[in-house]
Design a protein around this motif. Structure first.
Motif, PDB file in Angstrom:
ATOM      1  N   MET A  84       0.859  -1.175   0.000  1.00  0.00           N
ATOM      2  CA  MET A  84       0.000   0.000   0.000  1.00  0.00           C
ATOM      3  C   MET A  84       0.903   1.235   0.000  1.00  0.00           C
ATOM      4  O   MET A  84       1.806   1.337   0.803  1.00  0.00           O
ATOM      5  N   ASP A  85       0.622   2.171  -0.899  1.00  0.00           N
ATOM      6  CA  ASP A  85       1.424   3.387  -0.912  1.00  0.00           C
ATOM      7  C   ASP A  85       0.846   4.392   0.080  1.00  0.00           C
ATOM      8  O   ASP A  85      -0.251   4.225   0.600  1.00  0.00           O
ATOM      9  N   GLU A 118      -2.613   6.099  -0.680  1.00  0.00           N
ATOM     10  CA  GLU A 118      -3.736   5.198  -0.444  1.00  0.00           C
ATOM     11  C   GLU A 118      -4.009   5.063   1.055  1.00  0.00           C
ATOM     12  O   GLU A 118      -5.153   5.069   1.501  1.00  0.00           O
ATOM     13  N   PHE A 119      -2.929   4.959   1.839  1.00  0.00           N
ATOM     14  CA  PHE A 119      -3.059   4.888   3.297  1.00  0.00           C
ATOM     15  C   PHE A 119      -3.770   6.132   3.823  1.00  0.00           C
ATOM     16  O   PHE A 119      -4.670   6.032   4.658  1.00  0.00           O
ATOM     17  N   GLU A 164      -7.542   6.152   3.160  1.00  0.00           N
ATOM     18  CA  GLU A 164      -8.294   5.227   4.008  1.00  0.00           C
ATOM     19  C   GLU A 164      -8.257   5.604   5.485  1.00  0.00           C
ATOM     20  O   GLU A 164      -9.225   5.372   6.200  1.00  0.00           O
ATOM     21  N   TRP A 211       8.046   5.698   5.296  1.00  0.00           N
ATOM     22  CA  TRP A 211       6.989   4.867   4.736  1.00  0.00           C
ATOM     23  C   TRP A 211       7.509   3.583   4.092  1.00  0.00           C
ATOM     24  O   TRP A 211       6.811   2.577   4.060  1.00  0.00           O
ATOM     25  N   GLY A 254       5.157   1.012   5.570  1.00  0.00           N
ATOM     26  CA  GLY A 254       4.195   0.516   4.592  1.00  0.00           C
ATOM     27  C   GLY A 254       4.241  -0.985   4.393  1.00  0.00           C
ATOM     28  O   GLY A 254       3.278  -1.584   3.922  1.00  0.00           O
TER      29      GLY A 254
END
Length: 165
Positions: free
Chosen positions: A1-2, A5-6, A9, A43, A47
């Protein structure tokens, strides 16, 4: 997940979590923003974790518990007496808001670690083990903090009257 996107959400849930933890919308936004800036820098490692959201919650909690923010969190709030308004015969939509304010005021009286444990348990629904991982302590310590916090909240909600002999 980049990271983008994190953020899509998790930004809302993380900010709400910080808001419940701090009882201050501005401080919650600051804590969330600080944690996300630090998470973005790392990240590549964060990530790849199974639950990067728990790691960022830990960052927010640590920021809240940090001594550097002690003075900014030490504000007191007064909750208006809603006794007159609670006697209405029809349900008042403001009751939910008043209840939320009362819970926030009660949480604000707890020491910061106890408040963090209560929020992580009842707002986030995390287990003792997950809370212990976030706070960096043993699960038994989490249970101890929770027990003391709930005992204190009970005395504030239902104060014990002492009668003199």
């Amino acid at each position: 997940m980049d990271f983008d996107e994190f953020l899509r959400e998790q930004l809302g849930p993380l900010t709400r979590f910080a808001g419940v933890l701090t009882a201050d919308a501005h401080l919650a936004q600051d804590l969330t923003q600080d944690a996300l800036v630090r998470a973005h820098a790392r990240w590549g490692r964060i990530g790849r974790m199974d639950r990067p959201d728990l790691y960022v919650r830990r960052m927010i909690t640590n920021g809240f518990l940090s001594w550097r923010r002690l003075l900014s969190v030490r504000s007191t709030r007064t909750v208006p007496d809603i006794g007159e308004f609670s006697r209405a015969t029809t349900p008042d939509p403001a009751t939910r808001l008043a209840d939320r304010d009362q819970v926030s005021a009660l949480l604000a009286t707890l020491p910061r670690r106890q408040r963090a444990v209560v929020v992580l348990r009842f707002y986030e629904g995390l287990t003792d083990t997950e809370i212990a991982a976030i706070l960096g302590c043993a699960a038994g310590t989490v249970r101890s903090h929770l027990s003391r916090a709930l005992a204190e909240l009970r005395t504030q909600v239902h104060p014990v009257e002492v009668t003199e002999p």
